[in-house]
Enzyme design. Structure first.
Site, PDB file in Angstrom:
ATOM      1  N   GLN A  95      48.655  49.588  40.580  1.00  0.00           N
ATOM      2  CA  GLN A  95      47.182  49.388  40.753  1.00  0.00           C
ATOM      3  C   GLN A  95      46.403  50.494  40.093  1.00  0.00           C
ATOM      4  O   GLN A  95      46.545  51.749  40.317  1.00  0.00           O
ATOM      5  CB  GLN A  95      46.762  49.074  42.090  1.00  0.00           C
ATOM      6  CG  GLN A  95      45.241  48.800  42.417  1.00  0.00           C
ATOM      7  CD  GLN A  95      44.856  48.355  43.664  1.00  0.00           C
ATOM      8  OE1 GLN A  95      45.919  48.518  44.580  1.00  0.00           O
ATOM      9  NE2 GLN A  95      43.638  48.191  43.819  1.00  0.00           N
ATOM     10  N   SER A  96      45.392  50.236  39.130  1.00  0.00           N
ATOM     11  CA  SER A  96      44.622  51.306  38.503  1.00  0.00           C
ATOM     12  C   SER A  96      43.143  51.112  38.825  1.00  0.00           C
ATOM     13  O   SER A  96      42.490  52.310  38.610  1.00  0.00           O
ATOM     14  CB  SER A  96      44.855  51.202  37.037  1.00  0.00           C
ATOM     15  OG  SER A  96      44.514  49.938  36.459  1.00  0.00           O
ATOM     16  N   HIS A 101      41.975  42.938  42.944  1.00  0.00           N
ATOM     17  CA  HIS A 101      41.754  42.038  41.843  1.00  0.00           C
ATOM     18  C   HIS A 101      42.915  41.085  41.711  1.00  0.00           C
ATOM     19  O   HIS A 101      44.124  41.773  41.776  1.00  0.00           O
ATOM     20  CB  HIS A 101      41.375  42.782  40.582  1.00  0.00           C
ATOM     21  CG  HIS A 101      42.324  43.823  40.393  1.00  0.00           C
ATOM     22  ND1 HIS A 101      41.979  44.999  40.664  1.00  0.00           N
ATOM     23  CD2 HIS A 101      43.230  43.926  39.270  1.00  0.00           C
ATOM     24  CE1 HIS A 101      42.990  45.943  40.399  1.00  0.00           C
ATOM     25  NE2 HIS A 101      43.634  45.454  39.621  1.00  0.00           N
TER      26      HIS A 101
HETATM   27  P1  AMP Z   1      45.576  46.927  37.830  1.00  0.00           P
HETATM   28  O1  AMP Z   1      46.143  47.912  36.742  1.00  0.00           O
HETATM   29  O2  AMP Z   1      46.275  45.905  38.308  1.00  0.00           O
HETATM   30  O3  AMP Z   1      44.633  47.874  38.609  1.00  0.00           O
HETATM   31  O4  AMP Z   1      44.263  46.112  36.468  1.00  0.00           O
HETATM   32  C1  AMP Z   1      43.350  47.012  36.301  1.00  0.00           C
HETATM   33  C2  AMP Z   1      43.004  46.042  34.991  1.00  0.00           C
HETATM   34  O5  AMP Z   1      41.448  46.134  35.021  1.00  0.00           O
HETATM   35  C3  AMP Z   1      43.615  46.456  33.883  1.00  0.00           C
HETATM   36  O6  AMP Z   1      44.313  45.279  33.356  1.00  0.00           O
HETATM   37  C4  AMP Z   1      42.509  46.716  32.829  1.00  0.00           C
HETATM   38  O7  AMP Z   1      42.636  46.509  31.354  1.00  0.00           O
HETATM   39  C5  AMP Z   1      41.387  46.180  33.424  1.00  0.00           C
HETATM   40  N1  AMP Z   1      40.024  46.780  33.330  1.00  0.00           N
HETATM   41  C6  AMP Z   1      39.673  48.030  33.245  1.00  0.00           C
HETATM   42  N2  AMP Z   1      38.193  48.169  33.199  1.00  0.00           N
HETATM   43  C7  AMP Z   1      37.818  47.010  32.701  1.00  0.00           C
HETATM   44  C8  AMP Z   1      36.387  46.444  32.269  1.00  0.00           C
HETATM   45  N3  AMP Z   1      35.238  47.291  32.401  1.00  0.00           N
HETATM   46  N4  AMP Z   1      36.267  45.175  32.045  1.00  0.00           N
HETATM   47  C9  AMP Z   1      37.367  44.254  32.075  1.00  0.00           C
HETATM   48  N5  AMP Z   1      38.663  44.842  32.409  1.00  0.00           N
HETATM   49  C10 AMP Z   1      38.936  46.187  32.800  1.00  0.00           C
END
Ligand code: AMP
Length: 115
Positions: A95-96, A101
């Site tokens: 998770q980043s 989500h």
């Molecule tokens: P996770 O690594 O599961 O936390 O997923 C975070 C997701 O958010 C990643 O797939 C990113 O590409 C996406 N993400 C980050 N910033 C944005 C943004 N401003 N708009 C749309 N997606 C984003």
């Protein structure tokens, strides 16, 4: 919650743009900025919940709503051959962004297991 707003909270508050494809009282869905498949949508609650690990029993209806929304969007997006729903949780879960989500991925054959 205290501290700086997450990027997803800024999207909810309209402070930064996103390619929003669906919105209702409880959640928002938008295209991932770094898509890993032809369809890569994120479904997020408007309520600030940092991760799946932070869901409470009182969030049961919201959690169900998020799942049902993913299913409805998948149908609308024509993912009739299947799709994948992922909820990365915590550091080792990859998770980043610290706002719950659900990833909806589809439009190509997806491999298993993930890395
Ligand atoms: P996770 O690594 O599961 O936390 O997923 C975070 C997701 O958010 C990643 O797939 C990113 O590409 C996406 N993400 C980050 N910033 C944005 C943004 N401003 N708009 C749309 N997606 C984003």
């Amino acid at each position: 919650m205290s501290g700086e707003k997450t990027i997803f909270k800024k999207i909810i508050d309209g402070e930064i743009p996103a390619d929003i494809i669906y919105e209702d009282d409880l959640c928002l869905a938008f295209n991932d900025v770094n898509p890993q498949a032809p369809v890569h949508v994120l479904v997020i609650p408007k309520q600030e919940i940092p991760s799946m690990a932070h869901l409470q029993d009182s969030d049961q209806a919201l959690a169900g709503h998020l799942l049902l929304t993913v299913g409805k969007l998948a149908k609308q997006l024509g993912l009739d051959s299947g799709y994948r729903t992922i909820v990365n949780t915590g550091k080792e879960g990859g998770q980043s962004v610290d706002h719950l989500h659900l990833h909806l991925l589809g439009g190509r054959s997806l491999h298993w297991p993930p890395g």
